[in-house]
Design a protein around this motif. Structure first.
Motif, PDB file in Angstrom:
ATOM      1  N   UNK A   1       0.861  -1.179   0.000  1.00 59.06           N
ATOM      2  CA  UNK A   1       0.000   0.000   0.000  1.00 59.06           C
ATOM      3  C   UNK A   1       0.897   1.228   0.000  1.00 59.06           C
ATOM      4  N   UNK A   2       0.748   2.076  -1.028  1.00 57.48           N
ATOM      5  CA  UNK A   2       1.612   3.235  -1.191  1.00 57.48           C
ATOM      6  C   UNK A   2       0.795   4.509  -1.324  1.00 57.48           C
ATOM      7  N   UNK A   3       1.378   5.614  -0.887  1.00 56.27           N
ATOM      8  CA  UNK A   3       0.808   6.930  -1.176  1.00 56.27           C
ATOM      9  C   UNK A   3       1.270   7.354  -2.560  1.00 56.27           C
ATOM     10  N   UNK A   4       0.544   8.249  -3.164  1.00 59.95           N
ATOM     11  CA  UNK A   4       0.962   8.789  -4.454  1.00 59.95           C
ATOM     12  C   UNK A   4       2.216   9.647  -4.270  1.00 59.95           C
ATOM     13  N   UNK A   5       3.056   9.716  -5.300  1.00 55.44           N
ATOM     14  CA  UNK A   5       4.288  10.513  -5.199  1.00 55.44           C
ATOM     15  C   UNK A   5       4.546  11.311  -6.468  1.00 55.44           C
ATOM     16  N   UNK A   6       5.279  12.403  -6.288  1.00 53.23           N
ATOM     17  CA  UNK A   6       5.742  13.259  -7.384  1.00 53.23           C
ATOM     18  C   UNK A   6       7.184  12.874  -7.693  1.00 53.23           C
ATOM     19  N   UNK A   7       7.410  12.164  -8.806  1.00 49.00           N
ATOM     20  CA  UNK A   7       8.744  11.643  -9.115  1.00 49.00           C
ATOM     21  C   UNK A   7       9.356  11.029  -7.850  1.00 49.00           C
ATOM     22  N   UNK A   8       8.642  10.048  -7.313  1.00 49.37           N
ATOM     23  CA  UNK A   8       8.959   9.462  -6.011  1.00 49.37           C
ATOM     24  C   UNK A   8      10.386   8.966  -5.863  1.00 49.37           C
ATOM     25  N   UNK A   9      10.776   8.662  -4.627  1.00 48.20           N
ATOM     26  CA  UNK A   9      12.130   8.205  -4.356  1.00 48.20           C
ATOM     27  C   UNK A   9      12.350   6.770  -4.838  1.00 48.20           C
ATOM     28  N   UNK A  10      13.592   6.379  -4.908  1.00 46.45           N
ATOM     29  CA  UNK A  10      13.950   5.040  -5.373  1.00 46.45           C
ATOM     30  C   UNK A  10      13.276   3.976  -4.512  1.00 46.45           C
TER      31      UNK A  10
ATOM     32  N   UNK B   1      31.997  15.517  -5.136  1.00 49.27           N
ATOM     33  CA  UNK B   1      31.846  16.682  -4.267  1.00 49.27           C
ATOM     34  C   UNK B   1      30.971  16.384  -3.050  1.00 49.27           C
ATOM     35  N   UNK B   2      29.865  15.671  -3.274  1.00 48.37           N
ATOM     36  CA  UNK B   2      28.863  15.470  -2.217  1.00 48.37           C
ATOM     37  C   UNK B   2      28.925  14.104  -1.537  1.00 48.37           C
ATOM     38  N   UNK B   3      29.624  13.159  -2.147  1.00 47.88           N
ATOM     39  CA  UNK B   3      29.486  11.767  -1.712  1.00 47.88           C
ATOM     40  C   UNK B   3      28.195  11.212  -2.286  1.00 47.88           C
ATOM     41  N   UNK B   4      27.953   9.920  -2.113  1.00 48.63           N
ATOM     42  CA  UNK B   4      26.737   9.319  -2.648  1.00 48.63           C
ATOM     43  C   UNK B   4      25.528   9.770  -1.826  1.00 48.63           C
ATOM     44  N   UNK B   5      24.495  10.240  -2.508  1.00 48.22           N
ATOM     45  CA  UNK B   5      23.257  10.701  -1.863  1.00 48.22           C
ATOM     46  C   UNK B   5      22.166   9.664  -2.117  1.00 48.22           C
ATOM     47  N   UNK B   6      21.757   8.910  -1.086  1.00 52.32           N
ATOM     48  CA  UNK B   6      20.822   7.808  -1.295  1.00 52.32           C
ATOM     49  C   UNK B   6      19.359   8.233  -1.369  1.00 52.32           C
ATOM     50  N   UNK B   7      18.585   7.390  -2.023  1.00 57.56           N
ATOM     51  CA  UNK B   7      17.122   7.464  -2.043  1.00 57.56           C
ATOM     52  C   UNK B   7      16.575   8.811  -2.515  1.00 57.56           C
ATOM     53  N   UNK B   8      17.191   9.345  -3.565  1.00 60.21           N
ATOM     54  CA  UNK B   8      16.665  10.563  -4.176  1.00 60.21           C
ATOM     55  C   UNK B   8      15.530  10.195  -5.127  1.00 60.21           C
ATOM     56  N   UNK B   9      15.011  11.176  -5.836  1.00 59.03           N
ATOM     57  CA  UNK B   9      13.969  10.947  -6.825  1.00 59.03           C
ATOM     58  C   UNK B   9      14.400   9.896  -7.844  1.00 59.03           C
ATOM     59  N   UNK B  10      13.435   9.152  -8.336  1.00 61.42           N
ATOM     60  CA  UNK B  10      13.707   8.170  -9.391  1.00 61.42           C
ATOM     61  C   UNK B  10      14.374   8.832 -10.590  1.00 61.42           C
ATOM     62  N   UNK B  11      14.177  10.147 -10.768  1.00 64.57           N
ATOM     63  CA  UNK B  11      14.835  10.863 -11.870  1.00 64.57           C
ATOM     64  C   UNK B  11      16.352  10.830 -11.729  1.00 64.57           C
ATOM     65  N   UNK B  12      16.847  10.886 -10.496  1.00 61.83           N
ATOM     66  CA  UNK B  12      18.293  10.845 -10.270  1.00 61.83           C
ATOM     67  C   UNK B  12      18.859   9.534 -10.802  1.00 61.83           C
ATOM     68  N   UNK B  13      18.187   8.435 -10.473  1.00 61.25           N
ATOM     69  CA  UNK B  13      18.628   7.124 -10.949  1.00 61.25           C
ATOM     70  C   UNK B  13      18.522   7.037 -12.470  1.00 61.25           C
ATOM     71  N   UNK B  14      17.407   7.473 -13.012  1.00 59.36           N
ATOM     72  CA  UNK B  14      17.186   7.380 -14.454  1.00 59.36           C
ATOM     73  C   UNK B  14      18.194   8.209 -15.243  1.00 59.36           C
ATOM     74  N   UNK B  15      18.417   9.462 -14.843  1.00 59.54           N
ATOM     75  CA  UNK B  15      19.323  10.331 -15.590  1.00 59.54           C
ATOM     76  C   UNK B  15      20.783   9.883 -15.467  1.00 59.54           C
TER      77      UNK B  15
END
Length: 199
Positions: free
Chosen positions: A4-13, A175-189
């Motif tokens: 069961x999930x809530x709706x998301x805007x370009x949700x996280x990974x 510069x930032x190190x790995x940033x986990x669980x960002x928007x699915x766009x981060x993974x896709x791009x």
């Protein structure tokens, strides 16, 4: 597993992992809108660190997700698209996918749920996953399925034994190190067709 999930805007990974791995997903449409959640925000990586992109909503007579309307206040579509271009213009796959993503910032959707679902369908197509999805027929208060509605949260995430972020290439990683669980766009791009292997 049924989720069961809530709706998301370009949700996280993490959200897309549940979508991919569950045998069936129900998306909640009868819950009340909650501020500062992924329902109308996503997190992206920029040269200065994590940036939240949030779109405004209109407060109407009903607080239910299915009734929440999107506001045009503040020229947010233009700002969000510029932020994505700035953040991911140098990523390996942005040029490849930009024509698929740009329409979400050009066309106007009236309702939050309708907008988010159009995004979900496009992301599933681009990542090449075919989840079995339905919508709740009423508010689920004591689910017999795995409930991730409040667990997947940008401010106060709950422990999730099934989700361990796996590092992948990110433009600003040095510069930032790995940033986990960002928007699915981060993974896709950043990972393109290999995105499915990280879910």
């Amino acid at each position: 597993m049924e989720a069961l999930l809530s709706t998301t805007y370009f949700g996280p990974i993490q959200w897309y992992q549940k979508l991919y791995r569950a045998e069936h997903v129900q998306i909640e449409q009868w819950e009340s809108f909650q501020k500062q959640t992924y329902r109308n925000r996503c997190l992206i990586a920029t040269t200065n660190g994590i940036q939240a992109l949030t779109f405004p909503i209109e407060r109407g007579t009903s607080p239910l997700i299915k009734d929440i309307r999107i506001s045009d206040h503040g020229n947010w579509r233009h700002l969000h698209w510029n932020a994505l271009q700035s953040a991911y213009g140098e990523s390996p796959f942005f040029p490849y996918y930009q024509d698929d993503i740009r329409p979400f910032f050009e066309k106007r959707w009236d309702y939050l749920l309708e907008f988010n679902e159009a995004i979900r369908e496009k992301m599933c197509e681009l990542i090449d996953i075919q989840p079995k999805v339905s919508y709740t027929e009423g508010y689920v208060s004591s689910p017999i399925i795995k409930d991730f509605r409040s667990a997947i949260n940008p401010k106060h995430p709950e422990p999730d034994a099934d989700f361990t972020p796996k590092p992948y290439y990110q433009v600003y990683q040095q510069k930032q190190g790995f940033l986990p669980n960002l928007s699915i766009l981060d993974l896709l791009f950043n990972m393109g067709p290999e995105s499915i292997f990280y879910l």
